[in-house]
Every structure is written in C-alpha cells, then in structure tokens.
Design an enzyme around this catalytic site. Structure first.
Site, PDB file in Angstrom:
ATOM      1  N   GLN A 165       0.783  -1.240   0.000  1.00 18.47           N
ATOM      2  CA  GLN A 165       0.000   0.000   0.000  1.00 18.47           C
ATOM      3  C   GLN A 165       0.815   1.290   0.000  1.00 18.47           C
ATOM      4  O   GLN A 165       0.424   2.252  -0.656  1.00 18.47           O
ATOM      5  CB  GLN A 165      -0.936  -0.019   1.207  1.00 18.47           C
ATOM      6  N   GLU A 208      -3.433   9.420  -0.959  1.00 15.72           N
ATOM      7  CA  GLU A 208      -2.711  10.201   0.042  1.00 15.72           C
ATOM      8  C   GLU A 208      -1.787  11.227  -0.609  1.00 15.72           C
ATOM      9  O   GLU A 208      -0.910  11.790   0.037  1.00 15.72           O
ATOM     10  CB  GLU A 208      -1.934   9.285   0.989  1.00 15.72           C
ATOM     11  N   ASP A 245       4.253   0.496   4.314  1.00 19.12           N
ATOM     12  CA  ASP A 245       3.001   0.002   4.878  1.00 19.12           C
ATOM     13  C   ASP A 245       2.533  -1.088   3.922  1.00 19.12           C
ATOM     14  O   ASP A 245       1.988  -0.811   2.851  1.00 19.12           O
ATOM     15  CB  ASP A 245       1.953   1.110   5.020  1.00 19.12           C
ATOM     16  N   GLU A 290       5.027  -1.527   8.410  1.00 19.38           N
ATOM     17  CA  GLU A 290       3.685  -1.545   9.014  1.00 19.38           C
ATOM     18  C   GLU A 290       2.865  -2.683   8.403  1.00 19.38           C
ATOM     19  O   GLU A 290       2.958  -2.928   7.196  1.00 19.38           O
ATOM     20  CB  GLU A 290       3.028  -0.185   8.729  1.00 19.38           C
ATOM     21  N   LYS A 342      -4.784   5.739  15.186  1.00 24.25           N
ATOM     22  CA  LYS A 342      -5.768   6.454  14.367  1.00 24.25           C
ATOM     23  C   LYS A 342      -6.994   6.621  15.244  1.00 24.25           C
ATOM     24  O   LYS A 342      -7.627   5.625  15.609  1.00 24.25           O
ATOM     25  CB  LYS A 342      -6.133   5.611  13.144  1.00 24.25           C
ATOM     26  N   SER A 372      -6.490   8.023   4.922  1.00 21.88           N
ATOM     27  CA  SER A 372      -6.393   8.375   3.503  1.00 21.88           C
ATOM     28  C   SER A 372      -7.451   9.393   3.102  1.00 21.88           C
ATOM     29  O   SER A 372      -7.324  10.073   2.096  1.00 21.88           O
ATOM     30  CB  SER A 372      -6.479   7.121   2.641  1.00 21.88           C
TER      31      SER A 372
END
Ligand code: PGA
Ligand code: ZN
Length: 398
Positions: A165, A208, A245, A290, A342, A372
């Site tokens: 990602q 992003e 990530d 991540e 988050k 995002s």
C-alpha cells in the site's frame, strides 16, 4: 457546561462526505472536529456510519450520523460539564450500546468527543497539544514529530496497481522540522522526474497524494524511490530512510491462509512473506514496516517480530486497530513493537489516549497517523506533539 452541539455533513480530501461537529460551551468557547475516514480499513475498527442511500454520494452520505449528533447525543450531553469528558465519552459509548459503535456511528461519536476536548482546551486558553501534554502525558519535552510521508501508493489507495500500500520516506537526517519538510518535498519532485524518465504516468496521484504508477514489481518501487533520494544529493540510510506500509490484511486470503501478491503473480505463505520482507531489509535502507502480515496472523506476527524486531520498527495498524485489548494481546504475544494510532479506529478521545498510554507503558512506539481521507482539521498534529511519541505518518499532498 455544554450549551449546544451541532453536527453537519462536509466533504473530505477524497470528496466523500464526513462529519463535522461544533460544540459551544456556556462560557462562549467553541470546539470543532472534522472526522477523518479510511479506505483500507481493518476488521477490528470502530464502525463508520454511512447512509447507504445510493441517490446521494454513492451511498457514502453521513446524514444519519449527523442526525445522531444533533438529536440523540445533543439531547443527552447538553448541560454536562465539558471538563468531565471521560464521563461524556463513556456516556456516548453506553448510549451506543454496541462493541464497535455501529449504532450511533464512530464518526458521530468521535466528532463530538474531540469537539468537546477542543472546547475545553480553548476555555482554558491552552493549545490542545499543550493540554494533552500536561494533563495526560506529563510531557515537558514538546517536539515536532519526525514525519513519515507517503511517496508511492499501491493497494486500495491506487486502484490495486501493486499490492503493497505505501512506500514512504522518513527524513531522519533533518536538522529540524522545516528541513524535514524540505527533504520530503525534494524527494517528491525528484520522484516525479524519475517516474517520467521511466515512462510512467507521473500525473496519477493516489489517495494520500503520492504517486500511483503501474509499476512492474514492488522491488521497482524501492529502486525508484532510492533513485529519487540520491538524485537530490541525499544519502539513503543517513539522510533518508524508507518505510513500508504493506497493509497485508488486504491481500491475505483467510481461506487458504496465503498472501496473494497479484501484481507479481505470486502466492506466499506467512513464512515466505517474512523471508521476502527480510530480504528487502537486507538490501534497502528500511527503518519501519507496518502491517507486514495480516491482522489475524498472530503466529506469523510473532515470527516476524523474532526475525526482524531488532532491526526495524514493526508497526501494527490493522493488527491493533488503536484498540487497548488488541495492543495488550500484542504485548503478551510479542507481536510487533509499535502501534499506529488512528483516533477513528477506536472512536473517542478517552480511548485514544488510553491506547497511547498503554502502548507507551508497554515499551511500544506510537505513530500518530492520518487517514487516507483527511480534512484541514489539525487535531492529528496536536495529538502527535502532545503525546510525545516523536512520529507522525502523513500523506504528501494533503
Ligand atoms: P486508510 O489507510 O486510512 O485508508 O485506512 C492508511 C493505512 O493503512 O495506514
Ligand atoms: Zn496501514
């Protein structure tokens, strides 16, 4: 005391609706929160309530969550002492009555929760970062965190061009925050040139703000990113490190327990994924990984941590979902050594702070992260400075 609560529907950076809440105190002070929204969401996250009415915003409207703010929540919370925000958060959790905040919606609850804390800080004439630092973390060493910034996107943020990602950079050699931003900006524009020279469409931006090119492999992403770093005269490994990530939950198939790297036509077991990550760590200046494995692959995570934990930071995002229960499990199982924070994964200010404290007390790093889908709301930055973890994860063109 809380005098009024007003929710409304606004648009986020993807052009999707999200919730904004404004809280007015009897003192005349106000607090406001715009709620972020993820696309590559984990299974264990709190529930974002969407209308599902296909005649508006492709079903993504949030008028039902806004209604809960303006009617049910406002009716109960008006008159409560805003400084008792823990009580306010637990009142909302109780009113919702579900384990994942799906009845009232985590987007409704989070909006109210953080708007209240903003109003309280304002009433105390204290910037939010300072209020958080003093009241919750005894943090006297206020520092702007080191940013981890998205450069190349794949997976759910870029139409599944590649499976991983995020390819991010961390400007570890920066002298200060302005210098860190300058490095990030340089690498970004150099990367655009590198991509163009290879014949890739560099005008395709992902969710992003990073590039979303149709690369031939994940290794190519690493190579091109390194080239962009070197092109600016920066030293990989000294000035700039790479972070990944992997977001592995999104290409893990629980039916066969395998990781399906579609863009490379490969299907890997958990151990083969670990081998692959280890190989990249051996060859590239990677500082942080991540979600290297899926959110349910605890056995894999334990092995990944044994193999790479002493060499790179291993962050759990979907794995921990900012949830104290899951962080506890991670500590017990020695799975991962850092927690991505988050606030909308858990849904209230109080629980977000609890997750950060638990991680810190357990010796885990914390990285405060954007989603995002973002807004111009700066709560994320207040949190990152206030809690003192020293790291923030953001997009490149927010
Ligand atoms: P999301 O992705 O905000 O779309 O969930 C961010 C991440 O996976 O870290
Ligand atoms: Zn993630």
């Amino acid at each position: 005391r809380i005098k009024s609560i007003n929710g409304r529907e606004i648009l986020d950076s993807r052009g999707n609706p999200t919730v904004e809440v404004e809280v007015l105190l009897e003192s005349g002070d106000t607090g406001r929160m715009m709620v972020p929204s993820g696309a590559s969401t984990g299974k264990y996250e709190a529930w974002e309530l969407r209308d599902g009415d296909l005649s508006r915003f492709r079903g993504m409207g949030v008028l039902s969550a806004v209604k809960h703010v303006n009617e049910e929540l406002a009716a109960k919370l008006i008159g409560m002492d805003a400084e008792e925000h823990e009580a306010i958060d637990y009142t909302m959790i109780e009113m919702d009555g579900t384990a994942n905040k799906s009845r009232l919606g985590a987007n409704a609850i989070l909006g109210v929760s953080f708007a209240v804390i903003h109003a309280v800080a304002k009433a105390k004439k204290c910037p939010l970062y300072l209020y958080i630092a003093q009241k919750y973390f005894n943090n006297h060493n206020l520092e702007i965190p080191l940013p981890m910034v998205n450069m190349i996107s794949g997976g759910l943020h870029a139409g599944k061009n590649i499976d991983l990602q995020d390819f991010l950079i961390i400007p570890i050699g920066a002298m200060n925050f302005p210098h860190a931003l300058e490095i990030v900006s340089n690498v970004f524009w150099n990367l655009k040139q590198v991509l163009e020279e290879k014949g890739y469409q560099s005008s395709l931006f992902a969710d992003e703000g990073g590039f979303g090119p149709q690369l031939s492999s994940h290794r190519e992403a690493l190579e091109l990113l390194l080239q962009a770093v070197e092109m600016g005269g920066l030293l990989p490994g000294k000035d700039v490190m790479i972070a990944l990530d992997v977001a592995a939950s999104h290409f893990y198939h629980p039916e066969d327990g395998m990781y399906h790297l579609k863009s490379e036509n490969r299907i890997l077991s958990s151990l083969e994924m670990i081998d692959l990550l280890e190989k990249w760590v051996n060859e590239y200046p990677i500082l942080s990984i991540e979600d290297g494995l899926a959110e349910e692959d605890w056995e894999g995570w334990k092995e990944l941590t044994r193999r790479l934990g002493h060499r790179v930071q291993l962050i759990g995002d979907d794995l921990f979902a900012t949830n104290p229960q899951r962080i506890k499990m991670g500590v017990k199982e020695q799975a991962g050594d850092a927690v991505l924070i988050k606030m909308n994964q858990i849904g209230t200010f109080t629980e977000t702070i609890a997750a950060i404290k638990l991680a810190q007390q357990s010796g885990m790093n914390t990285i405060i992260s954007a989603r995002s889908g973002e807004t111009e709301d700066a709560t994320l930055s207040d949190l990152a400075v206030g809690v003192g973890g020293g790291q923030i994860k953001i997009g490149s063109r927010l």
